[in-house]
Design a protein around this motif. Structure first.
Motif, PDB file in Angstrom:
ATOM      1  N   UNK A  13      88.787 -17.047 -55.496  1.00  0.00           N
ATOM      2  CA  UNK A  13      88.916 -15.638 -55.891  1.00  0.00           C
ATOM      3  C   UNK A  13      90.333 -15.388 -56.418  1.00  0.00           C
ATOM      4  N   UNK A  14      90.469 -14.916 -57.661  1.00  0.00           N
ATOM      5  CA  UNK A  14      91.812 -14.665 -58.221  1.00  0.00           C
ATOM      6  C   UNK A  14      92.500 -13.464 -57.578  1.00  0.00           C
ATOM      7  N   UNK A  15      91.699 -12.514 -57.063  1.00  0.00           N
ATOM      8  CA  UNK A  15      92.241 -11.304 -56.421  1.00  0.00           C
ATOM      9  C   UNK A  15      91.302 -10.948 -55.274  1.00  0.00           C
ATOM     10  N   UNK A  16      91.792 -10.132 -54.340  1.00  0.00           N
ATOM     11  CA  UNK A  16      90.877  -9.602 -53.320  1.00  0.00           C
ATOM     12  C   UNK A  16      89.842  -8.742 -54.043  1.00  0.00           C
ATOM     13  N   UNK A  17      88.571  -8.920 -53.684  1.00  0.00           N
ATOM     14  CA  UNK A  17      87.530  -8.268 -54.495  1.00  0.00           C
ATOM     15  C   UNK A  17      86.228  -8.195 -53.718  1.00  0.00           C
ATOM     16  N   UNK A  18      85.248  -7.503 -54.328  1.00  0.00           N
ATOM     17  CA  UNK A  18      83.895  -7.470 -53.792  1.00  0.00           C
ATOM     18  C   UNK A  18      82.992  -8.185 -54.788  1.00  0.00           C
ATOM     19  N   UNK A  19      82.071  -8.985 -54.274  1.00  0.00           N
ATOM     20  CA  UNK A  19      81.158  -9.721 -55.174  1.00  0.00           C
ATOM     21  C   UNK A  19      80.068  -8.751 -55.638  1.00  0.00           C
ATOM     22  N   UNK A  20      80.034  -8.515 -56.949  1.00  0.00           N
ATOM     23  CA  UNK A  20      79.038  -7.576 -57.477  1.00  0.00           C
ATOM     24  C   UNK A  20      77.750  -8.272 -57.882  1.00  0.00           C
ATOM     25  N   UNK A  21      77.862  -9.505 -58.406  1.00  0.00           N
ATOM     26  CA  UNK A  21      76.645 -10.172 -58.901  1.00  0.00           C
ATOM     27  C   UNK A  21      76.895 -11.666 -59.046  1.00  0.00           C
ATOM     28  N   UNK A  22      75.810 -12.408 -58.984  1.00  0.00           N
ATOM     29  CA  UNK A  22      75.827 -13.833 -59.352  1.00  0.00           C
ATOM     30  C   UNK A  22      74.732 -13.970 -60.398  1.00  0.00           C
ATOM     31  N   UNK A  23      75.119 -14.250 -61.629  1.00  0.00           N
ATOM     32  CA  UNK A  23      74.122 -14.205 -62.705  1.00  0.00           C
ATOM     33  C   UNK A  23      74.455 -15.225 -63.784  1.00  0.00           C
ATOM     34  N   UNK A  24      73.433 -15.640 -64.516  1.00  0.00           N
ATOM     35  CA  UNK A  24      73.651 -16.566 -65.624  1.00  0.00           C
ATOM     36  C   UNK A  24      74.220 -15.818 -66.824  1.00  0.00           C
ATOM     37  N   UNK A  25      75.247 -16.414 -67.433  1.00  0.00           N
ATOM     38  CA  UNK A  25      75.817 -15.867 -68.671  1.00  0.00           C
ATOM     39  C   UNK A  25      76.141 -17.050 -69.573  1.00  0.00           C
ATOM     40  N   UNK A  26      76.123 -16.837 -70.891  1.00  0.00           N
ATOM     41  CA  UNK A  26      76.460 -17.962 -71.771  1.00  0.00           C
ATOM     42  C   UNK A  26      77.956 -18.263 -71.727  1.00  0.00           C
ATOM     43  N   UNK A  27      78.307 -19.528 -71.871  1.00  0.00           N
ATOM     44  CA  UNK A  27      79.699 -19.903 -72.051  1.00  0.00           C
ATOM     45  C   UNK A  27      80.091 -19.563 -73.487  1.00  0.00           C
ATOM     46  N   UNK A  28      81.388 -19.445 -73.791  1.00  0.00           N
ATOM     47  CA  UNK A  28      81.771 -19.138 -75.172  1.00  0.00           C
ATOM     48  C   UNK A  28      81.367 -20.254 -76.134  1.00  0.00           C
TER      49      UNK A  28
END
Ligand code: SF4
Ligand code: SF4
Length: 498
Positions: A73-88
């Protein structure tokens, strides 16, 4: 130090001044962080957090599968989603991503710092658990490059693409951390010698490195290399510094050499001395399409759109958005893509920076592409083989050694899209190799199953034969008669023991 000539390459017009002028700037947290679980060579990492969970800065979010790298985790945060996305990149695959919402908390879950004299094995373990990969672009897990002893470690500060100045900014701001990281990497690799290569037009960075090296005992040699594209290519740099050529189809390790980017060296020092996993990197945001080019220390997962805003937003000149430099960068269709471990530049080009779209003409066999090729390939021949789908011949001729630098494209008077052709042909070769490996694995599985079935059948037959043989022996007949007699006696006198 005597430098050796490298073949080919081009003297490109530099455009680094605009982004380099402002030094290294902080990046305020964006509203969302998006982390691809494949930011390294190899398989995507496996998430170990759940949607809705709160995570601290530095906490492990995903663990490597096989030889990959963990994601933190780069910062303290809340996990909103785990989802497939395309790479660039056009046609790039979709992989799982974590979407985080920074909470603004300072909560951190760092590793325990290691002492200065930590053993090489402990350093390698730390570098692996901190998720370090090559920050120069290739993304090989750093620990994997330290798996065998080397003679020489080269720290690569020769960023050769025009427009990109993130290594320059990093060295000017943090030369001491880079040198300390270089020393740690050398110790982890068992190397006795360390060279830090910096382009000769990065004067302030060179001065900062030389001052830091002198202060720290002078055991690291700082070498100025000519600013000629692509001097920062791994193989080209090795040749310039040592005069030795990485063999065709081979790796620097074959020469006892290992090369790390300056950002990787700094990240190694932070992982060891501060216990900080890889959660940030320096990114150049530049080009005539942004108002205030600069270099930013960016939490990984920051969207490109956030960085463009930090750089003053788009100008009316903006025409093309690239992740990376003009020679080897990837064109983006939109600015929602996040910055990953290997992304060092956001470039927004204007109309006049784009090569005019011209029809490609037939090859006139002028040989200019071969003269420009730093990998000593014959691009015109590879072109013919790739277009004829003669991929095995192209492999023989060194296609896998093409570094996709684009020099041949710029040199070609017929405007033939050589690099794109080679990129596709390399992809086809890889896919074919993967299919062949899958087929070989399936064949091996089938053969192993057949062997097991045959072995089991033979064992069954042997057991049956043994039983038959035993039944035919006089002792077995006597034993069977005795058992039958005992059964009869038991039936006649049920209260007596048989
Ligand atoms: S893109 Fe490949 S073939 Fe063309 S110059 Fe670069 S290394 Fe050589
Ligand atoms: S530079 Fe272009 S025209 Fe000349 S040999 Fe190479 S591919 Fe052919």
């Amino acid at each position: 130090m005597h430098l050796h000539a490298i073949h080919g390459g081009l003297a490109l017009e530099g455009h680094k001044a605009a982004s380099a002028a402002g030094g290294l700037r902080a990046c305020p947290p964006p509203p969302r962080l998006v982390l691809a679980l494949r930011q390294h060579a190899g398989l995507p990492a496996r998430p170990v957090v759940a949607v809705g969970e709160r995570v601290a800065r530095g906490q492990v979010l995903a663990l490597p599968e096989g030889s990959g790298a963990p994601v933190h985790a780069p910062l303290a945060a809340r996990v909103l989603a785990i989802e497939d996305r395309p790479l660039p990149g056009q046609g790039a695959p979709a992989v799982p991503h974590l979407v985080l919402e920074p909470t603004g908390s300072a909560e951190a879950a760092l590793l325990a710092p290691l002492p200065d004299d930590a053993a090489p094995g402990a350093l390698r373990t730390r570098i692996a658990e901190a998720g370090l990969v090559g920050l120069g672009g290739a993304g090989f897990p750093t620990a994997g490059k330290l798996d065998a002893a080397r003679e020489l470690v080269i720290i690569n500060g020769a960023e050769c693409e025009p427009w990109i100045s993130c290594d320059d900014a990093l060295l000017r701001a943090h030369a001491g951390e880079v040198l300390r990281g270089a020393r740690l990497l050398a110790r982890a690799a068992g190397a006795r010698r360390v060279l830090l290569a910096v382009e000769d037009d990065m004067r302030e960075a060179l001065a900062a490195c030389r001052a830091a090296a002198a202060e720290d005992g002078g055991d690291i040699e700082v070498v100025a290399v000519p600013a000629r594209y692509p001097a920062g290519g791994e193989r080209q740099l090795i040749q310039a510094l040592t005069g030795r050529e990485v063999p065709r189809g081979g790796l620097p390790r074959d020469l006892g050499i290992v090369v790390f980017n300056v950002g990787t060296a700094r990240a190694a020092w932070r992982a060891v001395a501060l216990g900080e996993p890889l959660v940030e990197r320096v990114v150049t945001v530049t080009g005539p399409g942004v108002a205030q080019p600069g270099n930013f220390l960016v939490p990984l997962g920051t969207p490109v759109s956030h960085l463009v805003e930090l750089a003053g937003g788009y100008t009316p000149l903006a025409r093309r958005l690239l992740l990376g430099g003009p020679m080897m960068g990837t064109a983006l269709a939109h600015d929602d893509f996040p910055i990953g471990k290997t992304q060092h530049c956001v470039l927004v080009l204007g109309e006049r920076d784009l090569r005019p779209a011209t029809e490609d003409m037939p090859c006139i066999r002028c040989g200019d592409c071969a003269s420009a090729c730093p990998a000593r390939l014959l691009p015109q021949q590879l072109l013919w083989q790739a277009r004829a789908d003669r991929l095995d011949d192209a492999r023989e001729q060194g296609l896998p050694d093409c570094i996709e630098c684009g020099c041949c494209d710029l040199a070609c008077p017929s405007h033939i899209p050589l690099t794109e052709t080679f990129r596709r042909a390399k992809g086809a070769l890889l896919a074919r190799d993967a299919d062949a490996a899958d087929a070989a694995a399936a064949k091996a599985r089938f053969e192993a199953r057949q062997q097991r079935l045959e072995r089991e059948a033979a064992e069954r037959e042997a057991r049956l034969a043994a039983r038959k043989a035993a039944a035919a022996s006089p002792e077995a007949v006597a034993a069977a008669l005795e058992r039958a007699r005992a059964r009869r006696a038991a039936q006649q006198n049920p209260d007596e023991p048989a």
